[in-house]
Design an enzyme around this catalytic site. Structure first.
Site, mmCIF file in Angstrom:
data_model
loop_
_atom_site.group_PDB
_atom_site.id
_atom_site.type_symbol
_atom_site.label_atom_id
_atom_site.label_comp_id
_atom_site.label_asym_id
_atom_site.label_seq_id
_atom_site.Cartn_x
_atom_site.Cartn_y
_atom_site.Cartn_z
ATOM 1 C CG HIS A 302 -2.069 0.917 1.093
ATOM 2 N ND1 HIS A 302 -1.986 2.261 1.373
ATOM 3 C CD2 HIS A 302 -3.327 0.683 0.673
ATOM 4 C CE1 HIS A 302 -3.163 2.807 1.128
ATOM 5 N NE2 HIS A 302 -3.991 1.873 0.693
ATOM 6 C CG ASP A 359 -8.471 -4.575 -2.642
ATOM 7 O OD1 ASP A 359 -9.678 -4.401 -2.448
ATOM 8 O OD2 ASP A 359 -7.719 -3.699 -3.087
HETATM 9 N N1 CMC Z 1 4.090 -7.708 -4.773
HETATM 10 C C1 CMC Z 1 5.432 -7.677 -4.994
HETATM 11 N N2 CMC Z 1 6.185 -6.565 -4.907
HETATM 12 C C2 CMC Z 1 5.582 -5.423 -4.571
HETATM 13 C C3 CMC Z 1 4.198 -5.368 -4.327
HETATM 14 C C4 CMC Z 1 3.454 -6.569 -4.432
HETATM 15 N N3 CMC Z 1 2.141 -6.569 -4.208
HETATM 16 N N4 CMC Z 1 3.846 -4.094 -4.043
HETATM 17 C C5 CMC Z 1 4.968 -3.365 -4.094
HETATM 18 N N5 CMC Z 1 6.018 -4.182 -4.407
HETATM 19 C C6 CMC Z 1 7.423 -3.768 -4.492
HETATM 20 C C7 CMC Z 1 7.711 -2.961 -5.746
HETATM 21 O O1 CMC Z 1 8.099 -3.805 -6.816
HETATM 22 C C8 CMC Z 1 8.817 -2.066 -5.273
HETATM 23 O O2 CMC Z 1 10.015 -2.823 -5.226
HETATM 24 P P1 CMC Z 1 11.444 -2.118 -5.484
HETATM 25 O O3 CMC Z 1 11.597 -1.103 -4.381
HETATM 26 O O4 CMC Z 1 12.428 -3.233 -5.425
HETATM 27 O O5 CMC Z 1 11.340 -1.498 -6.849
HETATM 28 C C9 CMC Z 1 8.428 -1.734 -3.825
HETATM 29 O O6 CMC Z 1 7.661 -2.878 -3.403
HETATM 30 C C10 CMC Z 1 7.603 -0.461 -3.693
HETATM 31 O O7 CMC Z 1 6.466 -0.584 -4.542
HETATM 32 P P2 CMC Z 1 5.797 0.602 -5.372
HETATM 33 O O8 CMC Z 1 5.105 0.040 -6.560
HETATM 34 O O9 CMC Z 1 6.816 1.681 -5.589
HETATM 35 O O10 CMC Z 1 4.761 1.109 -4.289
HETATM 36 P P3 CMC Z 1 3.527 2.052 -4.586
HETATM 37 O O11 CMC Z 1 3.282 2.777 -3.324
HETATM 38 O O12 CMC Z 1 3.744 2.859 -5.818
HETATM 39 O O13 CMC Z 1 2.336 1.030 -4.913
HETATM 40 C C11 CMC Z 1 0.576 -0.479 -4.664
HETATM 41 C C12 CMC Z 1 1.378 0.646 -4.017
HETATM 42 C C13 CMC Z 1 -0.629 -0.776 -3.782
HETATM 43 C C14 CMC Z 1 0.068 -0.034 -6.032
HETATM 44 C C15 CMC Z 1 1.488 -1.733 -4.781
HETATM 45 O O14 CMC Z 1 1.903 -2.174 -3.511
HETATM 46 C C16 CMC Z 1 0.802 -2.868 -5.544
HETATM 47 O O15 CMC Z 1 0.854 -2.904 -6.774
HETATM 48 N N6 CMC Z 1 0.116 -3.823 -4.817
HETATM 49 C C17 CMC Z 1 -0.636 -4.859 -5.475
HETATM 50 C C18 CMC Z 1 -1.969 -4.304 -5.958
HETATM 51 C C19 CMC Z 1 -2.924 -4.058 -4.799
HETATM 52 O O16 CMC Z 1 -3.109 -4.905 -3.937
HETATM 53 N N7 CMC Z 1 -3.602 -2.897 -4.831
HETATM 54 C C20 CMC Z 1 -4.605 -2.538 -3.826
HETATM 55 C C21 CMC Z 1 -4.157 -1.419 -2.938
HETATM 56 S S1 CMC Z 1 -5.170 -1.173 -1.496
HETATM 57 C C22 CMC Z 1 -6.752 -0.802 -2.060
HETATM 58 C C23 CMC Z 1 -6.853 0.322 -3.024
HETATM 59 O O17 CMC Z 1 -6.038 1.241 -3.103
HETATM 60 O O18 CMC Z 1 -7.819 0.328 -3.760
#
Ligand code: CMC
Length: 425
Positions: A302, A359
């Protein structure tokens, strides 16, 4: 006061402190004073507004609506009461809640002509596409759309909260080629949705109190989450003074994506694939850690929570309770628990502070209720409607508010000239 030094010159920037001690540097005069803008792709460090609706402390896993902890609301409140709290900023009295519930009932029916719109969609259309189109269409059936400060706001807010549920149920029935079931005024909010989705013209759906309560709680837990992608979209559109229905329709589109609300659908699809492949989850965890695989552990991570999402904790508990009450043994729940345990013991997830989000377990509850996977994000939209409306109201109530209009740093070609087509190489 913060001090900034740029090219040898000192600038003072006012500090803003929130009611929970959150701190910001107010850079609204930065460009005028210095010629610089700030650059923050993805807005991880940008506060787009000051709001009084929802507070999140992501480091400590805290979520409060209008100051009330989510755990307390989940235990003691209902979705409709929480919707009132979010929109009007206080818990309703008995009379206020009764009036609001009646307003929802009065506004639950769609205009009969709207039924023809459903017929224009192909059977396989994604219900989120239908939902966003139909919410916008619902605005065409409102006699007068809102102006800022309009006393019609109460009615239009109630209409939207009530009709999003009717539209959701109608689009579900349409996708299966089933006859539409009209709402029953005697039923409460969530019971009515289940009735409209699952009753048949010849037989009413049997409403189990545990099922109604679990779904109502899912709506309540999704009701707001401060400046996420869809709520920011609603605020962005509202800042141009577009009407409430157009803003909510834009919110639905933003929510649809798998990185946001669409994650609940993606989680279930992921769990089903793991189940079908016979993997105990460990192979998938390895893939999720490998960027080249293009896979992520959906329902994990998140932007704001760097700790267990408090909503996920509540949903996980409810999931166990509901499945027990229904005597339902879902292998996907076992897989989800195994994935969670593996991830919470894996340095990759620990170092990045990736924990289950809202989720991760909500889909298992919805699946047990019989809601199809492609309707999961529609359920999220129903829940999020009060949050979008509260944020829309904040935009309208702010008489000094300006249109949202970020800037950019241009990195394209510098000034160029038009070459006539015959002279081009
Ligand atoms: N599985 C594997 N790696 C992950 C995941 C995951 N679910 N989420 C983040 N990472 C890694 C990402 O690859 C990155 O690694 P590195 O630093 O080595 O490059 C690091 O963690 C930081 O991730 P980010 O993408 O920069 O983080 P963000 O704040 O931009 O994204 C997020 C947040 C929720 C989009 C992301 O964690 C994600 O894609 N999660 C899976 C989708 C999900 O469950 N979304 C629902 C969010 S909660 C409800 C809502 O918002 O509606």
């Amino acid at each position: 006061m913060a001090r900034l030094e740029l090219n040898g010159k000192q600038y003072e920037l006012p500090e803003v402190v929130g009611s929970e001690g959150e701190r910001a540097v107010d850079i609204s005069a930065l460009r005028n004073n210095t010629g610089y803008i700030t650059l923050d792709e993805g807005y991880g460090n940008t506060g787009s507004c000051q709001s009084t609706v929802t507070f999140i402390d992501g480091e400590n896993g805290i979520l409060r609506y209008r100051g009330i902890p989510i755990e307390e609301l989940a235990e003691k409140s209902t979705f409709v009461e929480t919707a009132y709290l979010l929109i009007w900023g206080k818990l309703p009295t008995l009379q206020e809640l009764e009036d609001f519930s009646q307003l929802l009932t009065k506004n639950e029916m769609l205009h009969e002509d709207m039924k023809y719109h459903f017929e224009g969609f192909p059977t396989h259309a994604h219900p989120m596409a239908i939902l966003s189109a139909m919410i916008n269409a619902a605005g065409c059936f409102v006699p007068k759309l809102l102006a800022p400060g309009d006393e019609l706001f109460v009615i239009q807010a109630a209409r939207l909260i009530s009709q999003v549920r009717t539209i959701a149920a109608f689009s579900y029935r349409k996708s299966l080629g089933l006859p539409i079931i009209y709402p029953k005024p005697a039923y409460k909010y969530t019971a009515n949705l289940l009735h409209m989705m699952f009753s048949e013209p010849y037989q009413d759906y049997e409403l189990l109190p545990e099922v109604v309560q679990a779904l109502d709680m899912i709506f309540l837990l999704h009701a707001d989450h401060e400046q996420n992608c869809s709520t920011s979209t609603v605020r962005m559109v509202a800042s141009s003074r577009a009407n409430l229905f157009a803003c909510a329709s834009a919110g639905v589109c933003a929510l649809w994506g798998p990185l946001h609300g669409g994650a609940n659908q993606a989680v279930l699809e992921m769990l089903e694939k793991i189940h079908q492949s016979g993997d105990n989850g460990s192979k998938f965890i390895e893939q999720a850690k490998d960027k080249r695989s293009g896979k992520r552990l959906m329902g994990f991570g998140h932007r704001v929570y760097k700790n267990y999402d408090p909503r996920a904790k509540i949903i996980k508990k409810k999931c166990d309770q509901l499945l027990d009450a229904m005597h339902w043994n879902d292998p996907l729940l076992d897989i989800a628990k195994r994935l969670e345990e593996a991830a919470l013991n894996d340095p990759y997830f620990l170092e990045r502070k990736l924990y289950p989000n809202v989720d991760f377990y909500s889909g298992i509850i919805m699946r047990a209720i019989g809601i199809p996977i492609n309707m999961f994000t529609v359920m999220f939209s129903i829940g999020r409607m009060p949050g979008w409306i509260s944020n829309y109201k904040e935009i309208l109530d702010n008489k000094e508010g300006r249109i949202y209009r970020p800037r950019q740093i241009y990195q394209g070609p510098v000034e160029n000239r038009y070459v006539p087509i015959r002279e081009r190489q």
